[in-house]
Design a protein around this motif. Structure first.
Motif: not given
Length: 315
Positions: A241-268
């Motif tokens: 979230t901090a990286l996203y708020s700062a507009g860091h380029e890594s976020v867009k490049a890793n959207i699939p991985k971030i959403l994979e983590c989101a699914v993992a946390s939701q199902s944990a």
């Protein structure tokens, strides 16, 4: 089991009543006396004569359980008090805790002591200065321990010290990051690897100009999703979230991985959902709003169950 139940009850009382309990004269002293007794092995259930009938392994398990529950009491005492009120009690226990981190102590003792020290960094926020010279070397040394639990708690302690130590820790950033980098290159225990990711995430959460963000972002991105310690998703998503708020380029490049983590946390199953899921959900909603095409590309490729978990985070 009576002592364990009592310790658990004290912890719950401190969690829910906070100053309502600790403001009563003599209560903090009684709580500290309980922890001290267990650390000194002076409880009746730790009496060597009482333990004569126990197998050595059973005795070790009993000690481990006692230390585990005692380790929960101390930081919860801290959270139930103001930092300036807790600091003198912590100071009174510090030398005893430090002694329990020595190599000749049992694994249960070392793990308990390092974990308790780590958990006390948050309730000591703003009052950490006199303690840093004592706890930082212990955390650093513990990351080299042969036991996974001790290494895990040592890494956790470094992350918590960075998170709550503020400007006092700036001079130690490079030393800590270097130590974590070395450990990451040789570590094989999944839980410890997750804890290293959590510690790196804490650096990103701080957002200090003294932190080499571009150097440590790949460490975070290359080691998620988490393998075992799902509780660290709280810090991972705070960092994202901090990286996203700062507009860091890594976020867009890793959207699939971030959403994979989101699914993992939701199902944990075993996570603090009330704390973690709102943080995850907020970031997922932001990604859906700002990058709808990338989001839909990931969502449409998911099987039914993970897709359901992702959808739940956007509702």
């Amino acid at each position: 089991s009576v002592v364990v139940s009592s310790l658990d009850a004290i912890t719950e009382l401190l969690k829910h009543c906070k100053l309502g309990v600790t403001s009563i004269q003599g209560v903090p002293e009684m709580v500290v006396a309980c922890i001290t007794k267990i650390m000194k092995k002076e409880c009746a259930c730790q009496d060597p004569e009482e333990e004569d009938g126990l197998e050595e392994e059973e005795e070790a398990e009993q000690d481990e359980l006692l230390f585990e529950y005692a380790g929960e009491v101390l930081p919860n005492l801290g959270r139930a008090m103001a930092p300036e009120g807790f600091a003198p009690y912590f100071m009174g226990l510090l030398q005893m805790l430090l002694k329990k981190t020595r190599k000749q102590c049992s694994v249960a003792e070392r793990s308990f002591a390092v974990g308790a020290l780590a958990d006390c960094m948050e309730p000591l926020q703003g009052r950490l200065e006199p303690f840093i010279p004592h706890v930082l070397p212990v955390f650093m040394e513990s990351t080299k321990d042969e036991e996974n639990d001790v290494r895990n708690n040592g890494v956790y302690g470094l992350g918590e010290l960075v998170l709550w130590g503020g400007e006092l820790m700036t001079q130690h950033y490079n030393q800590i990051l270097s130590s974590l980098s070395v450990l990451m290159s040789i570590e094989s225990a999944p839980r410890v690897l997750d804890q290293i990711v959590g510690a790196v995430a804490r650096f990103l959460v701080i957002g200090s100009s003294s932190i080499p963000v571009n150097e440590i972002v790949p460490v975070l991105m290359n080691n998620i999703p988490l393998k075992e310690d799902m509780e660290e998703y709280e810090m991972v998503f705070k960092a994202l979230t901090a990286l996203y708020s700062a507009g860091h380029e890594s976020v867009k490049a890793n959207i699939p991985k971030i959403l994979e983590c989101a699914v993992a946390s939701q199902s944990a199953k075993e996570i603090d959902r009330d704390t973690i899921i709102p943080i995850v959900s907020e970031l997922v909603k932001q990604i859906l709003r700002d990058f709808p095409a990338e989001f839909q590309s990931v969502a449409s490729a998911l099987p039914a169950e993970p897709a359901g978990h992702l959808a739940a985070l956007t509702s």
